[in-house]
Scaffold this motif. Structure first.
Motif, PDB file in Angstrom:
ATOM      1  N   UNK A 250       0.969  -1.101   0.008  1.00 23.39           N
ATOM      2  CA  UNK A 250      -0.028  -0.175  -0.138  1.00 23.39           C
ATOM      3  C   UNK A 250       0.738   1.102  -0.040  1.00 23.39           C
ATOM      4  N   UNK A 251       1.992   1.237   0.633  1.00 23.79           N
ATOM      5  CA  UNK A 251       2.743   2.422   0.626  1.00 23.79           C
ATOM      6  C   UNK A 251       4.271   2.317  -0.020  1.00 23.79           C
ATOM      7  N   UNK A 252       4.127   1.455  -0.930  1.00 21.94           N
ATOM      8  CA  UNK A 252       5.089   1.362  -1.950  1.00 21.94           C
ATOM      9  C   UNK A 252       6.484   1.171  -1.370  1.00 21.94           C
ATOM     10  N   UNK A 253       6.385   0.378  -0.243  1.00 22.18           N
ATOM     11  CA  UNK A 253       8.046   0.024   0.255  1.00 22.18           C
ATOM     12  C   UNK A 253       8.253  -1.458  -0.260  1.00 22.18           C
ATOM     13  N   UNK A 254       9.418  -1.417  -0.805  1.00 24.47           N
ATOM     14  CA  UNK A 254       9.982  -2.818  -1.149  1.00 24.47           C
ATOM     15  C   UNK A 254      10.182  -3.726  -0.191  1.00 24.47           C
ATOM     16  N   UNK A 255       9.801  -4.918  -0.007  1.00 19.33           N
ATOM     17  CA  UNK A 255       9.941  -5.600   1.143  1.00 19.33           C
ATOM     18  C   UNK A 255      10.396  -7.016   0.622  1.00 19.33           C
ATOM     19  N   UNK A 256      11.678  -7.490   1.057  1.00 15.03           N
ATOM     20  CA  UNK A 256      12.273  -8.611   0.662  1.00 15.03           C
ATOM     21  C   UNK A 256      12.416  -9.478   2.099  1.00 15.03           C
ATOM     22  N   UNK A 257      12.199 -10.998   1.865  1.00 16.91           N
ATOM     23  CA  UNK A 257      12.709 -11.735   2.927  1.00 16.91           C
ATOM     24  C   UNK A 257      13.547 -12.406   2.364  1.00 16.91           C
ATOM     25  N   UNK A 258      14.664 -12.607   3.296  1.00 22.26           N
ATOM     26  CA  UNK A 258      16.038 -13.570   2.678  1.00 22.26           C
ATOM     27  C   UNK A 258      16.014 -14.805   3.832  1.00 22.26           C
ATOM     28  N   UNK A 259      15.365 -15.972   3.055  1.00 21.88           N
ATOM     29  CA  UNK A 259      15.442 -17.135   3.934  1.00 21.88           C
ATOM     30  C   UNK A 259      16.725 -17.616   4.183  1.00 21.88           C
ATOM     31  N   UNK A 260      16.983 -18.729   4.947  1.00 26.93           N
ATOM     32  CA  UNK A 260      18.277 -19.184   5.320  1.00 26.93           C
ATOM     33  C   UNK A 260      18.472 -20.031   3.825  1.00 26.93           C
ATOM     34  N   UNK A 261      17.772 -20.842   3.415  1.00 26.31           N
ATOM     35  CA  UNK A 261      18.377 -21.884   2.403  1.00 26.31           C
ATOM     36  C   UNK A 261      17.517 -21.707   1.170  1.00 26.31           C
ATOM     37  N   UNK A 262      17.093 -20.595   0.685  1.00 28.68           N
ATOM     38  CA  UNK A 262      16.351 -20.554  -0.462  1.00 28.68           C
ATOM     39  C   UNK A 262      16.568 -19.047  -1.181  1.00 28.68           C
ATOM     40  N   UNK A 263      16.129 -18.796  -2.258  1.00 28.25           N
ATOM     41  CA  UNK A 263      16.320 -17.702  -2.980  1.00 28.25           C
ATOM     42  C   UNK A 263      15.520 -16.342  -2.214  1.00 28.25           C
ATOM     43  N   UNK A 264      15.905 -15.037  -2.351  1.00 28.92           N
ATOM     44  CA  UNK A 264      15.179 -14.039  -1.783  1.00 28.92           C
ATOM     45  C   UNK A 264      13.751 -13.916  -2.268  1.00 28.92           C
ATOM     46  N   UNK A 265      12.912 -13.622  -1.476  1.00 33.10           N
ATOM     47  CA  UNK A 265      11.341 -13.603  -1.759  1.00 33.10           C
ATOM     48  C   UNK A 265      11.109 -11.989  -1.655  1.00 33.10           C
ATOM     49  N   UNK A 266      10.624 -11.602  -2.833  1.00 30.58           N
ATOM     50  CA  UNK A 266      10.165 -10.281  -2.933  1.00 30.58           C
ATOM     51  C   UNK A 266       8.561 -10.247  -2.582  1.00 30.58           C
ATOM     52  N   UNK A 267       8.127  -9.711  -1.563  1.00 30.65           N
ATOM     53  CA  UNK A 267       6.809  -9.595  -1.231  1.00 30.65           C
ATOM     54  C   UNK A 267       6.118  -8.199  -1.771  1.00 30.65           C
ATOM     55  N   UNK A 268       6.925  -7.398  -1.643  1.00 34.03           N
ATOM     56  CA  UNK A 268       6.239  -5.886  -2.101  1.00 34.03           C
ATOM     57  C   UNK A 268       7.444  -5.385  -2.946  1.00 34.03           C
ATOM     58  N   UNK A 269       7.072  -4.937  -4.174  1.00 27.75           N
ATOM     59  CA  UNK A 269       5.863  -4.746  -4.854  1.00 27.75           C
ATOM     60  C   UNK A 269       5.215  -6.197  -5.367  1.00 27.75           C
ATOM     61  N   UNK A 270       3.908  -6.162  -5.354  1.00 27.96           N
ATOM     62  CA  UNK A 270       3.352  -7.524  -5.357  1.00 27.96           C
ATOM     63  C   UNK A 270       3.766  -8.174  -6.764  1.00 27.96           C
ATOM     64  N   UNK A 271       3.834  -9.426  -6.915  1.00 26.78           N
ATOM     65  CA  UNK A 271       4.156  -9.939  -8.151  1.00 26.78           C
ATOM     66  C   UNK A 271       2.736  -9.719  -9.005  1.00 26.78           C
ATOM     67  N   UNK A 272       3.222 -10.021 -10.518  1.00 29.40           N
ATOM     68  CA  UNK A 272       1.827  -9.674 -11.383  1.00 29.40           C
ATOM     69  C   UNK A 272       0.709 -11.131 -11.021  1.00 29.40           C
ATOM     70  N   UNK A 273      -0.533 -10.682 -11.231  1.00 34.76           N
ATOM     71  CA  UNK A 273      -1.633 -11.719 -10.892  1.00 34.76           C
ATOM     72  C   UNK A 273      -1.135 -13.132 -11.324  1.00 34.76           C
ATOM     73  N   UNK A 274      -0.958 -13.003 -12.578  1.00 40.68           N
ATOM     74  CA  UNK A 274      -0.691 -14.503 -13.004  1.00 40.68           C
ATOM     75  C   UNK A 274       0.488 -15.243 -12.524  1.00 40.68           C
ATOM     76  N   UNK A 275       1.325 -14.727 -11.526  1.00 41.42           N
ATOM     77  CA  UNK A 275       2.599 -15.282 -10.973  1.00 41.42           C
ATOM     78  C   UNK A 275       2.455 -15.297  -9.428  1.00 41.42           C
TER      79      UNK A 275
END
Length: 279
Positions: A250-275
């Motif tokens: 909602x506030x256009x903050x790029x939000x990324x989770x960096x898990x221990x053993x997998x690729x970074x996960x970009x939660x914001x901005x939201x991915x395209x609906x089909x993905x």
């Protein structure tokens, strides 16, 4: 079967190189460990008591600047005219002098909250404090993936206090070249981020193209602080809450989770609906 009686040993005083402890093993080995320091910090603004925070007693000036900014007490650190910290050991006091305009706004805020009761989140005003209106950040690019490579290891290398004592969260700033520019540590995850925000502002660190990292879980309060400080990308080593993701989008903050053993996960901005979800 009854437990065997053990000989009573009086508690040992802190060792010269830390606090002594006995391992809960048959050998009952005795050793010592360095433990992180903690103190109560009472904060007053223009002579009025405002809060008491449990903090690590390092970088306290950065903490005061960041706390004042991220809590909405000041809009810019230029409104903070002076910070005087006194006390030692487990008890410290911070006397903060604000501009007349900032102090008037703080008094208005305190007057609105005077009628709330009990738990601290009761009443309309308290809910507005928990879910405040925030500005939308300008659109910004995600950091290059290579800037997240080996980030956990690099963070461990600069967490000097945590290496010796543990029990500390960290907040860091990675610049546009992918280098760690600042690291602040504290027993409280909110406090660590406040210290980082204060240091960024005080040292006038260029934030364009960079991002902040928190080693803790990412909840809504940390998002509040990042958005108010103008941080456009926040990376967390632990997963964000659902509400945090909603507010980040909602506030256009790029939000990324960096898990221990997998690729970074970009939660914001939201991915395209089909993905967004593929079974």
């Amino acid at each position: 079967m009854p437990r065997q009686a053990s000989h009573h040993t009086p508690p040992s005083p802190p060792a010269t190189n830390g606090y002594s402890y006995r391992e809960l093993t048959p050998s009952a080995t005795v050793d010592a460990a360095v433990l992180t320091a903690e103190c109560a910090l009472a904060i007053s603004y223009n002579g009025i008591n405002h809060a008491v925070m449990m903090v690590s007693p390092s970088d306290l000036h950065d903490f005061i600047r960041g706390f004042s900014l991220s809590a909405g007490i000041v809009d810019t650190i230029d409104a903070i005219y002076d910070i005087r910290i006194s006390g030692t050991g487990e008890s410290r006091e911070a006397e903060v002098r604000l501009s007349s305009r900032a102090f008037w706004a703080l008094k208005q805020q305190r007057r609105q909250l005077a009628g709330t009761s009990g738990c601290g989140l009761c009443g309309v005003e308290a809910l507005e404090q928990a879910l405040p209106p925030l500005p939308c950040l300008p659109d910004s690019l995600l950091p290059p993936a290579e800037h997240l490579d080996d980030l956990r290891q690099r963070i461990g290398d600069v967490q000097h206090q945590a290496r010796s004592s543990g029990a500390l969260h960290a907040a860091l700033f990675i610049d546009a070249q992918g280098e760690i520019r600042l690291c602040r540590e504290d027993i409280g995850r909110h406090n660590a981020l406040d210290k980082l925000i204060g240091a960024l502002q005080h040292e006038s660190v260029a934030q364009a193209g960079g991002f902040a990292v928190v080693t803790s879980r990412c909840s809504l309060e940390l998002l509040h602080k990042a958005v108010r400080a103008g941080i456009t990308t926040l990376v967390s080593l632990s997963a964000p809450t659902a509400l945090t993701v909603d507010w980040a989008r909602r506030h256009r903050l790029n939000l990324i989770h960096l898990p221990h053993h997998s690729a970074p996960r970009v939660y914001s901005p939201a991915p395209p609906a089909r993905e967004a979800f593929q079974p």
